[in-house]
Design a protein around this motif. Structure first.
Motif, PDB file in Angstrom:
ATOM      1  N   ALA A  84       0.829  -1.204   0.000  1.00  0.00           N
ATOM      2  CA  ALA A  84       0.000   0.000   0.000  1.00  0.00           C
ATOM      3  C   ALA A  84       0.862   1.253   0.000  1.00  0.00           C
ATOM      4  O   ALA A  84       0.549   2.242  -0.682  1.00  0.00           O
ATOM      5  CB  ALA A  84      -0.920  -0.011   1.221  1.00  0.00           C
ATOM      6  N   GLN A 113      -7.813  -2.911  -7.469  1.00  0.00           N
ATOM      7  CA  GLN A 113      -9.128  -3.546  -7.390  1.00  0.00           C
ATOM      8  C   GLN A 113      -9.086  -4.991  -7.879  1.00  0.00           C
ATOM      9  O   GLN A 113      -9.727  -5.872  -7.292  1.00  0.00           O
ATOM     10  CB  GLN A 113     -10.143  -2.739  -8.221  1.00  0.00           C
ATOM     11  CG  GLN A 113     -10.494  -1.391  -7.614  1.00  0.00           C
ATOM     12  CD  GLN A 113     -11.454  -0.613  -8.490  1.00  0.00           C
ATOM     13  OE1 GLN A 113     -11.372  -0.642  -9.717  1.00  0.00           O
ATOM     14  NE2 GLN A 113     -12.373   0.105  -7.867  1.00  0.00           N
ATOM     15  N   ARG A 116      -7.271  -7.286  -5.314  1.00  0.00           N
ATOM     16  CA  ARG A 116      -8.099  -7.515  -4.123  1.00  0.00           C
ATOM     17  C   ARG A 116      -9.231  -8.501  -4.438  1.00  0.00           C
ATOM     18  O   ARG A 116      -9.631  -9.289  -3.586  1.00  0.00           O
ATOM     19  CB  ARG A 116      -8.685  -6.194  -3.628  1.00  0.00           C
ATOM     20  CG  ARG A 116      -7.702  -5.304  -2.926  1.00  0.00           C
ATOM     21  CD  ARG A 116      -7.340  -5.808  -1.527  1.00  0.00           C
ATOM     22  NE  ARG A 116      -8.447  -5.609  -0.605  1.00  0.00           N
ATOM     23  CZ  ARG A 116      -9.044  -6.575   0.075  1.00  0.00           C
ATOM     24  NH1 ARG A 116      -8.653  -7.821  -0.068  1.00  0.00           N
ATOM     25  NH2 ARG A 116     -10.031  -6.316   0.915  1.00  0.00           N
ATOM     26  N   TRP A 120      -6.591 -12.525  -3.607  1.00  0.00           N
ATOM     27  CA  TRP A 120      -6.415 -12.223  -2.190  1.00  0.00           C
ATOM     28  C   TRP A 120      -6.701 -13.420  -1.301  1.00  0.00           C
ATOM     29  O   TRP A 120      -6.345 -13.428  -0.134  1.00  0.00           O
ATOM     30  CB  TRP A 120      -7.314 -11.049  -1.775  1.00  0.00           C
ATOM     31  CG  TRP A 120      -6.791 -10.385  -0.539  1.00  0.00           C
ATOM     32  CD1 TRP A 120      -7.227 -10.530   0.751  1.00  0.00           C
ATOM     33  CD2 TRP A 120      -5.690  -9.489  -0.469  1.00  0.00           C
ATOM     34  NE1 TRP A 120      -6.471  -9.782   1.616  1.00  0.00           N
ATOM     35  CE2 TRP A 120      -5.512  -9.119   0.893  1.00  0.00           C
ATOM     36  CE3 TRP A 120      -4.820  -8.961  -1.426  1.00  0.00           C
ATOM     37  CZ2 TRP A 120      -4.514  -8.254   1.302  1.00  0.00           C
ATOM     38  CZ3 TRP A 120      -3.828  -8.091  -1.006  1.00  0.00           C
ATOM     39  CH2 TRP A 120      -3.696  -7.752   0.337  1.00  0.00           C
ATOM     40  N   SER A 245      -5.806  -8.732   6.416  1.00  0.00           N
ATOM     41  CA  SER A 245      -6.668  -7.617   6.036  1.00  0.00           C
ATOM     42  C   SER A 245      -6.111  -6.872   4.829  1.00  0.00           C
ATOM     43  O   SER A 245      -4.917  -6.583   4.747  1.00  0.00           O
ATOM     44  CB  SER A 245      -6.809  -6.647   7.221  1.00  0.00           C
ATOM     45  OG  SER A 245      -7.511  -5.484   6.826  1.00  0.00           O
ATOM     46  N   GLY A 246      -6.986  -6.559   3.893  1.00  0.00           N
ATOM     47  CA  GLY A 246      -6.598  -5.754   2.746  1.00  0.00           C
ATOM     48  C   GLY A 246      -6.942  -4.284   2.924  1.00  0.00           C
ATOM     49  O   GLY A 246      -6.948  -3.525   1.947  1.00  0.00           O
ATOM     50  N   HIS A 247      -7.209  -3.872   4.169  1.00  0.00           N
ATOM     51  CA  HIS A 247      -7.610  -2.487   4.417  1.00  0.00           C
ATOM     52  C   HIS A 247      -6.590  -1.460   3.916  1.00  0.00           C
ATOM     53  O   HIS A 247      -6.992  -0.417   3.373  1.00  0.00           O
ATOM     54  CB  HIS A 247      -7.873  -2.281   5.907  1.00  0.00           C
ATOM     55  CG  HIS A 247      -8.192  -0.861   6.275  1.00  0.00           C
ATOM     56  ND1 HIS A 247      -9.388  -0.261   5.936  1.00  0.00           N
ATOM     57  CD2 HIS A 247      -7.459   0.091   6.925  1.00  0.00           C
ATOM     58  CE1 HIS A 247      -9.387   0.986   6.367  1.00  0.00           C
ATOM     59  NE2 HIS A 247      -8.232   1.219   6.968  1.00  0.00           N
ATOM     60  N   ASP A 250      -7.295  -1.081   0.362  1.00  0.00           N
ATOM     61  CA  ASP A 250      -8.621  -0.491   0.187  1.00  0.00           C
ATOM     62  C   ASP A 250      -8.601   1.010   0.432  1.00  0.00           C
ATOM     63  O   ASP A 250      -9.339   1.763  -0.215  1.00  0.00           O
ATOM     64  CB  ASP A 250      -9.621  -1.158   1.134  1.00  0.00           C
ATOM     65  CG  ASP A 250      -9.870  -2.626   0.785  1.00  0.00           C
ATOM     66  OD1 ASP A 250      -9.647  -2.987  -0.392  1.00  0.00           O
ATOM     67  OD2 ASP A 250     -10.274  -3.385   1.679  1.00  0.00           O
ATOM     68  N   ALA A 251      -7.749   1.433   1.370  1.00  0.00           N
ATOM     69  CA  ALA A 251      -7.647   2.873   1.639  1.00  0.00           C
ATOM     70  C   ALA A 251      -7.071   3.613   0.437  1.00  0.00           C
ATOM     71  O   ALA A 251      -7.522   4.718   0.097  1.00  0.00           O
ATOM     72  CB  ALA A 251      -6.767   3.103   2.872  1.00  0.00           C
ATOM     73  N   ILE A 253      -7.335   2.597  -2.677  1.00  0.00           N
ATOM     74  CA  ILE A 253      -8.402   2.569  -3.685  1.00  0.00           C
ATOM     75  C   ILE A 253      -9.388   3.707  -3.441  1.00  0.00           C
ATOM     76  O   ILE A 253      -9.801   4.415  -4.374  1.00  0.00           O
ATOM     77  CB  ILE A 253      -9.129   1.202  -3.650  1.00  0.00           C
ATOM     78  CG1 ILE A 253      -8.202   0.100  -4.153  1.00  0.00           C
ATOM     79  CG2 ILE A 253     -10.409   1.239  -4.482  1.00  0.00           C
ATOM     80  CD1 ILE A 253      -8.773  -1.304  -4.018  1.00  0.00           C
ATOM     81  N   GLY A 254      -9.769   3.893  -2.179  1.00  0.00           N
ATOM     82  CA  GLY A 254     -10.682   4.978  -1.854  1.00  0.00           C
ATOM     83  C   GLY A 254     -10.100   6.339  -2.166  1.00  0.00           C
ATOM     84  O   GLY A 254     -10.801   7.236  -2.670  1.00  0.00           O
ATOM     85  N   LYS A 257     -10.169   6.915  -5.949  1.00  0.00           N
ATOM     86  CA  LYS A 257     -11.521   7.210  -6.433  1.00  0.00           C
ATOM     87  C   LYS A 257     -11.969   8.622  -6.060  1.00  0.00           C
ATOM     88  O   LYS A 257     -12.697   9.274  -6.818  1.00  0.00           O
ATOM     89  CB  LYS A 257     -12.509   6.193  -5.864  1.00  0.00           C
ATOM     90  CG  LYS A 257     -12.389   4.801  -6.464  1.00  0.00           C
ATOM     91  CD  LYS A 257     -13.438   3.870  -5.874  1.00  0.00           C
ATOM     92  CE  LYS A 257     -13.406   2.512  -6.534  1.00  0.00           C
ATOM     93  NZ  LYS A 257     -14.428   1.588  -5.979  1.00  0.00           N
TER      94      LYS A 257
END
Length: 265
Positions: A84, A113, A116, A120, A245-247, A250-251, A253-254, A257
């Motif tokens: 990340a 994306q 994940r 994953w 955890s893929g958090h 994901d953060a 990715i957010g 976006k």
């Protein structure tokens, strides 16, 4: 061994306890059946001194095995954080002057994306050969290197782009390699043998006792069964009950976006 570590936590706990309880029951019955009546008085005399040694041996083996696998789980979480961080550096590098960030951001978002969603969990996490992920990586490589090759970008910026891209791909390779980890077979054999020896010895101590008194062995059997279940649960962070955890990804990715890296959030 992968089929065992891929079981749900409930199955591991129930299975471990059943095996331990069955071993305790068979030990109690087996001593009665196999030891001659004239020698049964000697069984407690032999089994009692062995309890501290067997208990200490099992405790040491369990502590070493569980500490090793818990450390591996923490290392796996660190690999995800590193990936990340590399993705974040690449996204920020794409905001440098003269760099067209849109193709890089779109390719990076597609890669994150896809990885994940497709690699994953399960066997795909360890194989690293998912076609969709491969296409996403290729698209990201082409986008970054195309921008880095433009003369107006400058040497410092193109170096930052390429180095950041290498960080993303290297972190992914490390994650895929880590996903193929399996608990060493010798760990399992040693822990199971020491645990079963402890249970059998405990069952031998109470083979003449009433059924209610013999239930005291359940405590020893429970510790052994749960220790084995925990070992298997910890040993496969991408296949077992405790999925990493893929958090962190994901953060990122957010943020992509929302336009955070481009200052549009």
């Amino acid at each position: 061994m992968s089929w065992l570590t891929s079981l749900p936590a409930v199955a591991l706990v129930v299975g471990g306890l059943l095996v331990a309880f069955l071993a305790a029951a068979l030990a109690r019955i087996g001593v009665r059946a196999l030891v001659p009546v004239g020698e049964q008085d000697r069984v407690p005399q032999i089994a009692t001194p062995l309890m501290p040694t067997l208990g200490a041996a099992f405790a040491i083996f369990a502590a070493l095995s569980l500490a090793s696998e818990a450390g591996y789980l923490r290392a796996a979480e660190g690999l995800v954080s590193d990936e990340a961080a590399s993705a974040s550096r690449l996204a920020w590098a794409a905001t440098s002057p003269q760099v067209q960030s849109e193709p890089i951001d779109a390719a990076l978002l597609d890669y994150l994306q896809t990885t994940r969603a497709r690699e994953w969990q399960g066997t795909a996490a360890a194989s690293g050969d998912d076609p969709a992920t491969a296409r996403a990586i290729a698209r990201l490589e082409r986008s970054v290197r195309a921008e880095a090759a433009r003369p107006e970008v400058g040497t410092a910026t193109d170096t930052e782009l390429v180095v950041s891209l290498d960080g993303v791909t290297s972190s992914r390779r490390a994650r895929v390699a880590a996903a193929g980890h399996e608990v060493p077979g010798l760990y399992v054999v040693t822990l199971m043998v020491s645990g079963l020896a402890l249970i059998v010895n405990s069952g031998a101590l109470v083979f003449r006792s009433s059924l209610r008194t013999s239930l005291l062995v359940v405590g020893v059997a429970s510790v052994v069964g749960l220790s084995l279940a925990l070992l298997f649960a910890l040993s496969a962070p991408w296949r077992g009950p405790f999925i990493v955890s893929g958090h962190p990804l994901d953060a990122i990715i957010g943020d992509l976006k929302s336009g955070f890296f481009g200052g549009r959030s």
